[in-house]
Design a protein around this motif. Structure first.
Motif, PDB file in Angstrom:
ATOM      1  N   CYS A  29       0.833  -1.196   0.000  1.00 30.89           N
ATOM      2  CA  CYS A  29       0.000   0.000   0.000  1.00 30.89           C
ATOM      3  C   CYS A  29       0.873   1.255   0.000  1.00 30.89           C
ATOM      4  O   CYS A  29       1.714   1.420   0.872  1.00 30.89           O
ATOM      5  CB  CYS A  29      -0.919   0.006   1.224  1.00 30.89           C
ATOM      6  SG  CYS A  29      -1.829   1.562   1.397  1.00 30.89           S
ATOM      7  N   CYS A  48      -7.301  -0.543   0.353  1.00 33.89           N
ATOM      8  CA  CYS A  48      -6.425  -1.148   1.353  1.00 33.89           C
ATOM      9  C   CYS A  48      -7.248  -1.494   2.609  1.00 33.89           C
ATOM     10  O   CYS A  48      -7.947  -0.628   3.156  1.00 33.89           O
ATOM     11  CB  CYS A  48      -5.287  -0.188   1.706  1.00 33.89           C
ATOM     12  SG  CYS A  48      -4.277  -0.761   3.087  1.00 33.89           S
ATOM     13  N   ASP A  50      -6.175  -2.095   5.473  1.00 33.81           N
ATOM     14  CA  ASP A  50      -5.616  -1.504   6.693  1.00 33.81           C
ATOM     15  C   ASP A  50      -5.952  -0.019   6.834  1.00 33.81           C
ATOM     16  O   ASP A  50      -6.328   0.437   7.908  1.00 33.81           O
ATOM     17  CB  ASP A  50      -4.087  -1.668   6.704  1.00 33.81           C
ATOM     18  CG  ASP A  50      -3.689  -3.076   7.127  1.00 33.81           C
ATOM     19  OD1 ASP A  50      -4.573  -3.961   7.079  1.00 33.81           O
ATOM     20  OD2 ASP A  50      -2.526  -3.278   7.496  1.00 33.81           O
ATOM     21  N   CYS A  51      -5.786   0.750   5.733  1.00 29.57           N
ATOM     22  CA  CYS A  51      -5.929   2.213   5.874  1.00 29.57           C
ATOM     23  C   CYS A  51      -6.998   2.809   4.952  1.00 29.57           C
ATOM     24  O   CYS A  51      -7.159   4.032   4.894  1.00 29.57           O
ATOM     25  CB  CYS A  51      -4.589   2.903   5.631  1.00 29.57           C
ATOM     26  SG  CYS A  51      -4.103   2.932   3.905  1.00 29.57           S
ATOM     27  N   TYR A  53      -6.939   3.185   1.828  1.00 27.93           N
ATOM     28  CA  TYR A  53      -6.412   3.863   0.637  1.00 27.93           C
ATOM     29  C   TYR A  53      -7.085   3.278  -0.604  1.00 27.93           C
ATOM     30  O   TYR A  53      -7.186   2.064  -0.758  1.00 27.93           O
ATOM     31  CB  TYR A  53      -4.893   3.676   0.548  1.00 27.93           C
ATOM     32  CG  TYR A  53      -4.283   4.176  -0.733  1.00 27.93           C
ATOM     33  CD1 TYR A  53      -4.006   5.528  -0.907  1.00 27.93           C
ATOM     34  CD2 TYR A  53      -3.981   3.303  -1.785  1.00 27.93           C
ATOM     35  CE1 TYR A  53      -3.457   5.997  -2.090  1.00 27.93           C
ATOM     36  CE2 TYR A  53      -3.427   3.766  -2.970  1.00 27.93           C
ATOM     37  CZ  TYR A  53      -3.167   5.108  -3.117  1.00 27.93           C
ATOM     38  OH  TYR A  53      -2.622   5.573  -4.290  1.00 27.93           O
TER      39      TYR A  53
HETATM   40 ZN   LIG Z   1      -2.967   1.108   3.347  1.00 27.61          ZN
END
Ligand SMILES: [Zn+2]
Lengths: 281, 325
Positions: A29, A48, A50-51, A53
């Motif tokens: 990422c 993404c 996780d974040c 994005y």
């Molecule tokens: Zn990310």
């Protein structure tokens, strides 16, 4: 006109030549540096996990995300650019076009499709950034114009997904006039009261923003998308000072009042189909 | 009306060097004549004719880049000059009714031979201080919104609209972006297609991209002979495509941005000739030529119904573009 029906495998194989869409087994990422399986990323709408994005994706991925069972009719699928000016810079425009077609497997920077979204009709014009920076030339303008006409004829709602560096310089004033052409058709659609949703994705700039992208009944955007008229470099050179944090991001554009909302790509289909239902009932 | 004695412009562009040199010779002859010892009046007349010849020759064959230079000539007439020369009773109207009054776009009602017309135009400054004040003809969103407000008012009172286009581009600044530069231009383009009154657009200088087309949708779009109109300036095009500022002449040529090219490519409706040596060489004559064209075209457009005009306006722009199927 041709009828496409693709399965998931079909989509992952044909993305191999593409630069924008992650294609290796692993994906790092660019925002949080997390390493993800590309397969998982695709399952997660190229967001993404996780974040959040949002990776840049193209028409193929958006059609898959939006249309039921990835079934759609593509309109004007074989339209390609002419080279009315025989434009030549360090390279000829005609060879740039050939290279872009070979590299991307696309015909130009926009594809139009009609399909069902949770059972409701929708026409989608979607830009492809990887084709000469998603630049707007005669093909982009003409396909949008015809997409609008198709929407008007059948009274189907329209969504245009923008992702563009702006005008295609190699078509010079022909490119500029596509701003007029698309806006003219939107004027007709406006009077006929057919809903038009403009989705701005990263990046939406220049003549695209200053024509159809900002003319939606609803103007919406993906999180973090860069949206503006002039490019940040040009602005910085002109005013000779630094740009404020978050300048020209979707979040700022929402705050300054030019967006209706920001939508996470994982919720895009539901949100759009809800809106279509609200317009219809 | 009284005839205005015009003196030729004495500020020369680089390619006008042959003319500048002839003027030097002319000046020398005039000095000799003024001393009264020798009569060189015949040579003076000859030299004056030679200058006119040279000017005609030079201006009949300008390159794209040279026309860009002429379009930016510091003595070139701007919107307010034209309106004041062509019309009586000009009343300038200010403000977008929202944020402020943009000085880079001016507008207002004026009487063109007895007919009330809404004039809207980019305005450049006539000296250093005014150039700043006018932001070099680069409008912010409020300029485009003022323009739209005035256009809607013209429509309300059934008055035709004339826009005069002369901008190096919409201003690329932080505030302009935050106030929706793109949205303002987009909305103007769409709304100009819906105007029920006749609309004539004339590129009188620079027609740079979105900043120009933001007031550039008309039943008739004309370019003065020595102007340019396209999607990017030759300098910016050079820097992006050639990655150097040194290819502006080449870029100007490739972009086909002159009135002649634009007309040949079917992207404008006509070319308005300039006086020999360009509009700056005889601004009053230029205003006279423009006035005649506007009266003629407004008469013709007034004979059509609003729906006929709107349909034709939309169809014209929708036919622009070259695709292969
Ligand atoms: Zn990310």
């Amino acid at each position: 006109m041709s009828w496409f029906k693709r399965n998931k495998e079909g989509i992952t194989t044909s993305t191999e030549q593409k630069k924008e869409v992650p294609d290796g087994m692993w994906f790092k990422c660019p925002s949080c540096k997390a390493t993800l399986l590309t397969k998982d990323l695709a399952e997660n709408r190229y967001v993404c996990s996780d974040c959040s994005y949002h990776c840049r994706i193209g028409s193929e991925e958006y059609f898959e995300i939006l249309f039921d069972h990835n079934e759609f009719t593509e309109l004007d699928a074989n339209m390609t650019s002419g080279d009315p000016l025989q434009f030549q810079d360090t390279k000829s425009y005609s060879s740039r076009l050939k290279d872009a077609i070979n590299k991307t497997g696309l015909k130009d920077a926009l594809r139009t499709a009609h399909g069902k979204i949770n059972g409701q009709d929708l026409v989608v014009c979607c830009m492809d950034f990887e084709f000469i920076g998603g630049s707007m030339g005669s093909v982009v303008g003409e396909k949008i114009a015809r997409g609008i006409d198709y929407s008007r004829k059948h009274r189907y709602p329209l969504m245009i997904i923008s992702k563009s560096g702006g005008a295609r310089m190699m078509e010079s004033a022909f490119s500029l006039m596509q701003m007029a052409k698309t806006s003219a058709k939107l004027a007709l659609m406006h009077d006929e009261k057919i809903p038009y949703i403009s989705l701005m994705t990263d990046p939406t700039t220049g003549g695209v923003t200053a024509s159809y992208a900002m003319l939606g009944d609803l103007n919406i955007a993906e999180p973090g998308a860069m949206i503006g008229f002039a490019g940040p470099r040009v602005i910085k050179e002109t005013i000779k000072r630094d740009l404020p944090k978050g300048f020209q991001t979707a979040e700022t554009v929402l705050e300054t009042g030019f967006l209706d909302f920001i939508v996470d790509r994982r919720e895009l289909k539901e949100k759009i189909s809800t809106l279509i239902r609200l317009f219809a009932n | 009306m009284f005839a205005v004695q015009t003196t030729p412009c004495m500020i020369f562009l680089d390619f006008e060097k042959p003319i500048a040199e002839l003027y030097e010779e002319l000046k020398n002859l005039q000095e000799i004549q003024s001393k009264g010892k020798i009569d060189v009046s015949a040579s003076i007349r000859e030299m004056e004719e030679k200058i006119e010849e040279e000017r005609k020759k030079l201006y009949s064959n300008l390159t794209g880049w040279q026309k860009v230079q002429v379009s930016r000539h510091s003595e070139r007439p701007y919107s307010l000059f034209y309106v004041q020369q062509m019309c009586s009773d000009f009343v300038e109207l200010h403000g977008d009714r929202n944020i402020k009054d943009d000085k880079a776009i001016v507008g207002g009602f004026a009487s063109l031979e007895g007919r009330t017309v809404m004039f809207i135009g980019h305005q450049k400054g006539i000296n250093t201080k005014m150039r700043q004040y006018r932001n070099f003809g680069m409008a912010n969103p409020e300029g485009y919104r003022k323009a739209l407000r005035l256009m809607k008012m013209a429509e309300k009172f059934n008055k035709p609209i004339v826009t005069l286009i002369d901008t190096p581009g919409a201003f690329p600044g932080i505030e302009g972006e935050e106030r929706g530069q793109a949205e303002a231009i987009a909305k103007n383009i769409r709304e100009m297609f819906r105007l029920k009154v006749p609309v004539i657009c004339v590129i009188i200088g620079e027609g740079a991209s979105g900043g120009a087309i933001g007031i550039g949708i008309g039943d008739k779009v004309f370019m003065l002979e020595n102007t340019w109109y396209t999607v990017i300036s030759p300098e910016s095009c050079s820097s992006i495509l050639w990655r150097s500022w040194d290819f502006k002449e080449k870029a100007a040529e490739q972009l086909q941005l002159t009135a002649e090219h634009m007309h040949r490519n079917g992207l404008i409706d006509g070319i308005i000739p300039e006086p020999v040596g360009g509009a700056h060489n005889d601004p009053h004559a230029m205003a006279g030529i423009l006035k005649d064209v506007l009266i003629r075209e407004l008469d013709a457009l007034s004979a059509q119904t609003p729906q006929e005009r709107i349909n034709a306006r939309i169809e014209k722009f929708c036919n622009m573009g070259v695709v292969v199927e």
